[in-house]
Enzyme design. Structure first.
Site, PDB file in Angstrom:
ATOM      1  N   HIS A  34      -9.034   3.892  -1.822  1.00 50.95           N
ATOM      2  CA  HIS A  34      -7.653   3.410  -1.717  1.00 50.95           C
ATOM      3  C   HIS A  34      -7.276   2.545  -2.922  1.00 50.95           C
ATOM      4  O   HIS A  34      -7.093   1.333  -2.798  1.00 50.95           O
ATOM      5  CB  HIS A  34      -7.512   2.627  -0.410  1.00 50.95           C
ATOM      6  CG  HIS A  34      -6.133   2.116  -0.138  1.00 50.95           C
ATOM      7  ND1 HIS A  34      -4.993   2.671  -0.697  1.00 50.95           N
ATOM      8  CD2 HIS A  34      -5.702   1.078   0.652  1.00 50.95           C
ATOM      9  CE1 HIS A  34      -3.937   2.002  -0.270  1.00 50.95           C
ATOM     10  NE2 HIS A  34      -4.336   1.034   0.527  1.00 50.95           N
ATOM     11  N   CYS A  72       0.815  -1.212   0.000  1.00 54.72           N
ATOM     12  CA  CYS A  72       0.000   0.000   0.000  1.00 54.72           C
ATOM     13  C   CYS A  72       0.849   1.262   0.000  1.00 54.72           C
ATOM     14  O   CYS A  72       0.321   2.365  -0.146  1.00 54.72           O
ATOM     15  CB  CYS A  72      -0.953  -0.003   1.189  1.00 54.72           C
ATOM     16  SG  CYS A  72      -2.187  -1.317   1.092  1.00 54.72           S
TER      17      CYS A  72
END
Length: 387
Positions: A329, A84
């Site tokens: 995201h 991430c």
């Protein structure tokens, strides 16, 4: 070593973009970044590229994922994947290369297609991986940290929910956010249970998106703008829960290490940060991150958000864009979009979510997972108004 500036930034509205391919999203973000450069820029003036993507949908196995939708052929392009923290790591790598003299003008493009693929997250979850335990999911990871933080420091369920309330309030004003609605604490704690104590509104959505940033060396930045935003510091660190670090249940050591590297390079401390875009994949993640970044003492994150310090009109606003909770995201795009948001904040161009404390320093932060160790990697970048 040369100073490096952000001279242009562009992104697209994040969301469930079934009608757009990965190339469509990347092209649109790139064109928006070109249009953002004050004195204009020709694509021919870009002499290197970094592509941040986790390739969830299988469309970007090499640098060609940047070259094809932007026409940036015949230049060096590196694809970066770092969980991430992919987008923020791509930005860091590009800045280091320009700083070292490998390029004068570079493009950083983050893109992720989180929908539309049978080879996506569900397929990955079904793989037989020896490091994965039964029932270990992202919500479970972060739910465990929430219960531990509540047990150890007396953090309340309502304080954790306040993160969602704040970020959805900000996201409702931010044009690129996936979710643009407001909620209150009662809405958060009454939303469907995901894993105790986290409910649906404590979790970020699954989102498609793309963002692009153009950077330039101090030697040429003036050709493109009189208002550059400088890359002041960067840090990157890796840690693992498998090392037996119990403190990881209430913090992410990689974040503290990366932040300290970034602060040292920028020659500042956490008290100097005026605005921040941080990783809030779950509400508890942002609350813990206040502490890991040194914005408050360990255990005080709940009080920090409850008192409004991190609100849009607070002393240290965090996630004025709405963060991952409202904006979404899309892994490769997330960090690049955060860089762009800090760039806009420092230039005073953030519109309805512009913070009012005349920000001079802005911080961008991501964590990522590896081998069952959430938060095993962290990247922190600091941007500055002044060189």
């Amino acid at each position: 070593m040369r100073d490096v500036a952000v001279i242009g930034a562009g992104m697209i509205e994040f969301g469930e973009l079934y009608e757009q391919s990965t190339d469509d999203m990347a092209e649109a973000a790139f064109l928006n970044a070109l249009d953002d450069v004050d004195y204009g820029i020709s694509p021919d003036e870009i002499d290197a590229g970094w592509l941040g993507t986790s390739n969830i949908a299988g469309d970007a196995n090499s640098g060609l994922g940047l070259a094809h939708p932007t026409g940036q052929f015949e230049i060096p392009i590196m694809r970066v994947e770092n969980a991430c923290a992919t987008g923020s790591s791509a930005f860091r790598a590009a800045v280091e290369a320009v700083r070292a003299g490998s390029a004068d003008v570079a493009l950083v493009l983050g893109v992720e297609k989180m929908h539309d693929s049978a080879e996506g997250l569900i397929a990955n979850a079904a793989l037989d991986q020896v490091w994965r335990g039964r029932g270990v999911t992202m919500p479970a990871f972060f739910g465990m940290r929430a219960t531990r933080h509540m047990h150890e420091f007396g953090t309340t369920r309502e304080q954790i929910a306040e993160v969602s309330v704040k970020n959805h309030e900000n996201g409702s004003k931010y044009p690129y956010a996936h979710y643009q609605f407001t909620c209150d604490v009662e809405d958060v704690v009454q939303s469907p249970q995901v894993t105790y104590p986290l409910q649906l509104y404590d979790c970020c959505p699954v989102t498609d998106g793309a963002a692009a940033t153009i950077i330039a060396s101090e030697d040429v930045a003036d050709n493109y703008t009189d208002d550059p935003i400088w890359a002041a510091g960067s840090g990157l660190s890796t840690d693992s829960l498998l090392r037996g670090n119990d403190s990881a249940l209430v913090g992410f050591e990689a974040t503290t290490q990366a932040a300290n590297q970034a602060y040292d390079q920028a020659n500042i401390g956490p008290e100097d940060i005026d605005v921040a875009e941080v990783h809030d994949c779950f509400t508890i993640t942002e609350l813990i991150t206040y502490e890991d970044l040194g914005f408050c003492e360990k255990g005080e994150g709940g009080q920090f958000v409850e008192e409004g310090t991190v609100h849009l009109d607070g002393e240290k606003p965090v996630n004025p864009s709405g963060g991952l909770l409202a904006k979404g995201h899309p892994i490769g795009a997330t960090g690049v979009a955060q860089i762009n948001e800090i760039y806009e904040q420092l230039r005073g161009e953030a519109g309805a979510v512009q913070v009012g404390n005349d920000p001079q320093y802005g911080l961008q932060h991501n964590i990522g997972i590896g081998r069952n160790a959430t938060g095993s990697v962290s990247c922190v970048n600091v941007l500055s108004r002044e060189r």
